[in-house]
Write a protein that holds these residues in place. Sequence first.
Motif, PDB file in Angstrom:
ATOM      1  N   GLY A  29       0.806  -1.210   0.000  1.00  0.00           N
ATOM      2  CA  GLY A  29       0.000   0.000   0.000  1.00  0.00           C
ATOM      3  C   GLY A  29       0.839   1.260   0.000  1.00  0.00           C
ATOM      4  N   SER A  30       0.180   2.377   0.232  1.00  0.00           N
ATOM      5  CA  SER A  30       0.819   3.690   0.073  1.00  0.00           C
ATOM      6  C   SER A  30       1.854   4.013   1.144  1.00  0.00           C
ATOM      7  CB  SER A  30      -0.249   4.780   0.039  1.00  0.00           C
ATOM      8  OG  SER A  30      -0.979   4.774   1.247  1.00  0.00           O
ATOM      9  N   GLU A  31       1.880   3.259   2.231  1.00  0.00           N
ATOM     10  CA  GLU A  31       2.900   3.486   3.260  1.00  0.00           C
ATOM     11  C   GLU A  31       4.213   2.818   2.922  1.00  0.00           C
ATOM     12  OE1 GLU A  31       1.545   2.692   7.212  1.00  0.00           O
ATOM     13  OE2 GLU A  31      -0.353   3.730   6.871  1.00  0.00           O
ATOM     14  N   ILE A  74       8.417   2.810  -1.550  1.00  0.00           N
ATOM     15  CA  ILE A  74       6.990   3.018  -1.780  1.00  0.00           C
ATOM     16  C   ILE A  74       6.698   2.909  -3.273  1.00  0.00           C
ATOM     17  CG2 ILE A  74       5.079   4.637  -1.475  1.00  0.00           C
ATOM     18  CD1 ILE A  74       7.044   5.968   0.694  1.00  0.00           C
ATOM     19  N   GLN A  76       4.953   3.607  -6.691  1.00  0.00           N
ATOM     20  CA  GLN A  76       4.369   4.810  -7.278  1.00  0.00           C
ATOM     21  C   GLN A  76       3.200   4.385  -8.162  1.00  0.00           C
ATOM     22  OE1 GLN A  76       5.575   8.078  -6.322  1.00  0.00           O
ATOM     23  NE2 GLN A  76       6.063   6.478  -4.834  1.00  0.00           N
ATOM     24  N   TYR A  77       2.009   4.501  -7.584  1.00  0.00           N
ATOM     25  CA  TYR A  77       0.809   4.011  -8.255  1.00  0.00           C
ATOM     26  C   TYR A  77       0.481   4.793  -9.528  1.00  0.00           C
ATOM     27  CZ  TYR A  77       0.286   1.111  -4.188  1.00  0.00           C
ATOM     28  OH  TYR A  77       0.516   0.186  -3.208  1.00  0.00           O
ATOM     29  N   ASP A  78       0.855   6.066  -9.590  1.00  0.00           N
ATOM     30  CA  ASP A  78       0.639   6.837 -10.824  1.00  0.00           C
ATOM     31  C   ASP A  78       1.455   6.246 -11.971  1.00  0.00           C
ATOM     32  OD1 ASP A  78      -1.094   8.513  -9.516  1.00  0.00           O
ATOM     33  OD2 ASP A  78       0.353  10.135  -9.272  1.00  0.00           O
TER      34      ASP A  78
END
Length: 97
Positions: A29-31, A74, A76-78
Motif C-alpha cells: 500500500g501507500s505506506e 513506496i 508509485q501508483y501513478d
Amino acid sequence: MELNAIADKFSELGHKTRLTIFKQLVKAGSEGLPVGNLQQTLKIPGSTLSHHVSRLINVGLIKQHRDGRTLYCIAQYDALQDVINFLTDECCIDASE
C-alpha cells in the motif's frame, strides 16, 4: 506517456527479482515497506536489493522515504497506472463491429 518511458518500465519489471520487489510494494500500500523488511521477506542480500531498488527508482516505479533511521520503499501508483493506461487506452479501436 512517451513510448520510451513505458518501455523502460516494462524492461525493469521484466526481471524476476524487480517484479517481485514491485509486487511486494504494491501489496504494502501507500505506506510502503522498510527496506529491512523487504530484504527479510525476499531473502536477498542488501547489496542485491539496493541494486534492484535503484533500477526501479530510476524509471519512477518506486520512491524512497526516510523516517528517522528507517528507509521505506513506496510503489508509485501513478507510474503503474501509466503503464496500465498505455496498454488499454486504444483498446478495441481497430475491432470490427
